[in-house]
Enzyme design. Sequence first.
Site, PDB file in Angstrom:
ATOM      1  CD  GLU A  91      -2.858  -1.290   2.295  1.00 27.82           C
ATOM      2  OE1 GLU A  91      -4.094  -1.198   2.194  1.00 27.82           O
ATOM      3  OE2 GLU A  91      -2.283  -1.530   3.374  1.00 27.82           O
ATOM      4  CD  GLU A  96      -3.403  -6.273   3.899  1.00 28.68           C
ATOM      5  OE1 GLU A  96      -2.659  -5.288   4.021  1.00 28.68           O
ATOM      6  OE2 GLU A  96      -3.402  -7.007   2.890  1.00 28.68           O
TER       7      GLU A  96
END
Length: 261
Positions: A110, A130
């Site tokens: 990210e 995740e």
Amino acid sequence: MTPVRLDAHDGVLVITLDRPTANAVDAATSHALYEGFDRLRRDRTLRAAVVTGAGERFFCAGWDLKAAAGGEAVDADHGPGGFAGLTELFELDKPVIAAVNGLALGGGFELALAADLIVADAHAEFALPEVKLGLIADSGGVLRLPRRLPRAVATELLLTGRRLGAVEAAGWGLVNEVAERPDTALERALALAHTLREGAPLAVAAVKEVLRVTEHLGVEDAYARMRHTHLPRYRAMLNSDDALEGPRAFAEKRSPHWTGA
């Protein structure tokens, strides 16, 4: 030892995440990274930044799960720039290049996605695992990745957490350059950053501004937004001395002298 090193050379700020062994990011490290990006924003002598990780194995392993196990909340305060200091720093008007020198996992991916450009070593890999931790990539992954890759590919990565190699990422247009020589992503990113310095500062800022406010619009609506909405960086560029200097330097067959005004 500080988790983030800042080194400025010839108008380029190198921001190095240095938290052995995996360059994972806790809340305090996010604040330290933000200080680097904020320095880029405030310092008129800086034209671009390169963010990278120390060592050869990890660019950034994402959220520090040991800190999480120790009680750091999922929604901990990561500072004004969001996770890793950059993922929610939306109005930074100078370019950031991610020099991905190894694994970019979870929040590390990210962080790279929040940069404007990505240069990667051939052995680098990207992943958003995740869902396997009971979470989603909500520091930009689930929002930015579908805008950078075909939706089906982005959805696959988000739902499976599989690793995306640097060469495949370049094939999809996610990575700008895969370094030809081993472990030279930082070197290549610095060369690219110095190329960016050739552009007029206000023009570079205007490009980032127009991209940011129009990327969700169709072309006709984007034109209307650009031409008829007050975009301060775009307007400053149009009315700048540099906008006169560029054509003048071209006509005189010399390099332009940018003042940022």
